[in-house]
Design an enzyme around this catalytic site. Structure first.
Site, PDB file in Angstrom:
ATOM      1  N   HIS A  39       0.890  -1.034  -0.016  1.00 48.52           N
ATOM      2  CA  HIS A  39       0.133   0.104   0.099  1.00 48.52           C
ATOM      3  C   HIS A  39       0.860   1.158   0.062  1.00 48.52           C
ATOM      4  O   HIS A  39       2.138   1.102   0.517  1.00 48.52           O
ATOM      5  CB  HIS A  39      -0.732  -0.019   1.280  1.00 48.52           C
ATOM      6  CG  HIS A  39      -1.936  -1.043   1.126  1.00 48.52           C
ATOM      7  ND1 HIS A  39      -2.972  -1.103   2.086  1.00 48.52           N
ATOM      8  CD2 HIS A  39      -2.392  -1.958   0.238  1.00 48.52           C
ATOM      9  CE1 HIS A  39      -3.788  -1.878   1.810  1.00 48.52           C
ATOM     10  NE2 HIS A  39      -3.459  -2.683   0.680  1.00 48.52           N
ATOM     11  N   GLU A  98       1.110   3.721   2.153  1.00 47.22           N
ATOM     12  CA  GLU A  98       1.764   4.029   3.417  1.00 47.22           C
ATOM     13  C   GLU A  98       2.972   3.293   3.574  1.00 47.22           C
ATOM     14  O   GLU A  98       4.159   3.535   3.815  1.00 47.22           O
ATOM     15  CB  GLU A  98       0.806   3.783   4.396  1.00 47.22           C
ATOM     16  CG  GLU A  98      -0.250   4.532   4.562  1.00 47.22           C
ATOM     17  CD  GLU A  98      -1.757   3.831   3.793  1.00 47.22           C
ATOM     18  OE1 GLU A  98      -1.070   3.085   2.743  1.00 47.22           O
ATOM     19  OE2 GLU A  98      -2.865   3.934   4.367  1.00 47.22           O
ATOM     20  N   CYS A 121      -2.123  -0.916   7.482  1.00 45.73           N
ATOM     21  CA  CYS A 121      -1.429   0.193   7.802  1.00 45.73           C
ATOM     22  C   CYS A 121      -1.424   0.842   9.168  1.00 45.73           C
ATOM     23  O   CYS A 121      -0.710   1.500   9.631  1.00 45.73           O
ATOM     24  CB  CYS A 121      -1.642   0.982   6.570  1.00 45.73           C
ATOM     25  SG  CYS A 121      -1.282   0.373   4.960  1.00 45.73           S
TER      26      CYS A 121
END
Lengths: 359, 238
Positions: B116, B118, B158
């Site tokens: 992802h 992040e 995350c």
């Protein structure tokens, strides 16, 4: 059969749109009285022919059932989102395999310096090990050499002094995910490289190695183009072509690896973890579509499969795995540490492990 | 402990060129982005009004405009993801008022569904800081000064990771009804285990949410080409 019909019958084929209108047939196969008036209007104005056919009342639960049902009426197969395989119990052969893979994970968890968490991803259809890893929060080398150090003596003392094995395992990253900055480590460290995360990374690398091309090239289209332009129809064409190419490519690659088919992430795979994963790892396993999770020891500080959170019960998630706790005798872990201390004790290591991870 | 931010380190972290090169494309830090003009904020539809007011009340107009400016950079990353046929999520990480890292979703490209935006941005930072030979304590201290701007609420994975790292604050665009870990499904930003050294982080949503949502809408209308076959086929345009 009532569910899913609507979504399957509206298919767009480039410029022409093919639509199928379904109505439930009446008791005595009479069409006249059960077709809604608006539909009758459509039938008349377009001079359509209607017919009655048998379809299955219930959605198929297995692929075999689906193949049979398709003989009546073609549908697409949606495997049940909730995994039931194993929930009704395991055969003796299955339980032995589960124990074998859990032992492999336990072996990996015996680090050079301290106990860590370990993960083994397995394809249960072939029993091939897809990835085997351990925590790389404090060190990036997977511990294999069992060296005797003073640390181990300390750990042995700790674990034999306390009843619960969890108390002496500060190095297990899922047990203490906030403590990464306080632990000793070598030069290579990473606060988020928990065993499950590393295992997912390895399985993805394996996927890219065994089945190169496809999406990888596809994803590199137009990084340099201005970000604001939306993809043109031409680009759309590229997508569909690439998907076709990929299928072709797969059939070629299958020639090289006759036993392998291209996986979608970790669909259908199992993972064995020594400790219950934290929320980050448990959610990562949802993302990667793991089928079943087996773990040996609960994680009371941060566990996300029952101890603190229970991700497998979160209805909103788009994927659900089944979770199994493998009951190991309490002394298994302590014995694991014993074998650290007695140099060269490899007796516990299963001898005939499949070698699937030569990356 | 020795003072952890030596002048040399600081210079390296904030190069004068004010350009952060990423793997995909350089992110330009135009001066107007750091001190945005009123007109630039006026052209974009306002996010959820209550959020605007509470933000303005808590930090004033100037800070709010900064938040919007950073979110615009995160949206730019999301657009790069979109153009790369990835689920369009992007983020930037800010320290001392400057963007020090950025990332975008790369799940399809890597075939790793955990990559992802992040995670990408965090790994960029960790690489940078390790090259500077910062110790773990120093890296931990650095994260505690970082602000994350991400176009969509961090997922459970995350949100957990951000909690483990001890990030200072998170601003996000749209909420994540299915996977959100900062309030939607779990509240990992407030639920960290204190005795285990966990710290909570402040989380503010609704920043330019409409832009983030419209990117998602455009993406899913096209169909994710990498979704498993039985579920969704890419729609072919005439």
């Amino acid at each position: 059969m009532s569910n899913g019909c609507e979504s399957n019958i509206l298919m767009k084929y480039r410029s022409t749109q093919l639509s199928v209108i379904l109505c439930l047939a009446g008791e005595n196969n009479s069409q006249v009285d059960i077709i809604p008036q608006e539909v009758v209007g459509l039938i008349d104005s377009h001079q359509l022919d209607t017919f009655i056919t048998k379809v299955c009342r219930y959605a198929p639960l297995s692929k075999e059932e689906w193949v049979e049902q398709c003989k009546l009426w073609p549908t697409s197969f949606h495997p049940p989102t909730y995994n039931i395989s194993g929930i009704t119990g395991f055969s003796q052969e299955e339980s032995q395999l589960v124990c074998k893979f859990m032992k492999l994970a336990l072996d990996l968890a015996k680090s050079k310096w301290q106990m860590v968490n370990a993960a083994v991803i397995v394809d249960p259809s072939t029993n091939e090990v897809i990835a085997r890893t351990c925590d790389q929060v404090y060190s990036c080398s997977c511990p294999i050499n069992h060296e005797v150090t003073k640390n181990h003596d300390n750990m042995l003392l700790n674990s034999s002094a306390t009843e619960e094995p969890k108390l002496s395992f500060d190095g297990v990253s899922c047990l203490n995910p906030w403590g990464w900055s306080n632990q000793k480590s070598c030069d290579s460290w990473h606060p988020l490289r928990h065993a499950a995360i590393v295992a997912i990374e390895d399985s993805a690398a394996r996927d890219r190695n065994l089945f190169p091309g496809g999406q990888h090239d596809l994803a590199e289209i137009d990084h340099v183009e201005p970000a604001l332009t939306s993809p043109s129809p031409k680009k759309q064409k590229t997508i569909s072509m690439d998907v076709n190419d990929l299928e072709e490519l797969n059939s070629h690659t299958n020639g090289c690896h006759p036993e392998l088919s291209r996986p979608y992430l970790c669909t259908g795979y199992d993972i064995y973890l020594v400790w219950e994963p934290c929320a980050m790892c448990a959610m990562a396993l949802v993302h990667q579509r793991i089928k079943r999770i087996f773990y040996a020891y609960p994680n009371p500080t941060a566990g996300a499969l029952g101890s603190v959170h229970r991700l497998q019960g979160e209805k909103s998630l788009n994927h659900h795995y089944a979770v199994f706790k493998v009951l190991l005798p309490r002394e298994s872990l302590n014995r694991g540490i014993m074998s650290l201390v007695s140099k060269g004790d490899h007796a516990k290591k299963p001898s005939n492990m499949p070698h699937g991870v030569s990356l | 402990m020795r003072p952890f931010l030596l002048p040399k380190v600081r210079n390296h972290l904030h190069p004068k060129s004010a350009t952060i090169s990423t793997q995909s494309r350089p992110l330009r830090l135009h001066p107007c982005l750091r001190r945005p003009l009123l007109s630039s904020a006026a052209t974009t539809p306002p996010p959820v009004l209550s959020t605007v007011f509470s933000l303005m009340a808590s930090c004033g107009d100037r800070e709010y405009l900064d938040v919007v400016a950073f979110m615009k950079l995160a949206l730019e990353q999301a657009k790069i993801a979109f153009d790369s046929l990835e689920v369009p999520v992007g983020c930037v990480i800010v320290m001392d008022g400057k963007v020090i890292s950025c990332g975008r979703n790369r799940t399809n490209e890597t075939r790793n569904a955990t990559r992802h935006a992040e995670m990408e941005a965090i790994d960029v930072l960790l690489d940078q800081w390790k090259k500077l030979k910062l110790s773990k304590a120093e890296v931990s201290e650095m994260f505690s000064k970082c602000y994350l701007y991400v176009t969509c609420e961090p997922c459970i994975m995350c949100a957990g990771a951000l909690s483990f790292l001890g990030i200072k604050e998170v601003y996000y665009g749209c909420a994540n009804d299915k996977f959100g870990g900062c309030g939607s499904i779990l509240s990992l930003h407030t639920m960290s285990c204190e005795e285990a050294g966990g710290k909570s982080y402040k989380c503010t949503g609704g920043i330019m949410a409409e832009e983030a949502v419209s990117l998602f809408r455009n993406f899913y209308e096209l169909g994710n080409p990498n979704a498993p076959k039985p579920h969704r086929q890419p729609v072919q345009q005439p």
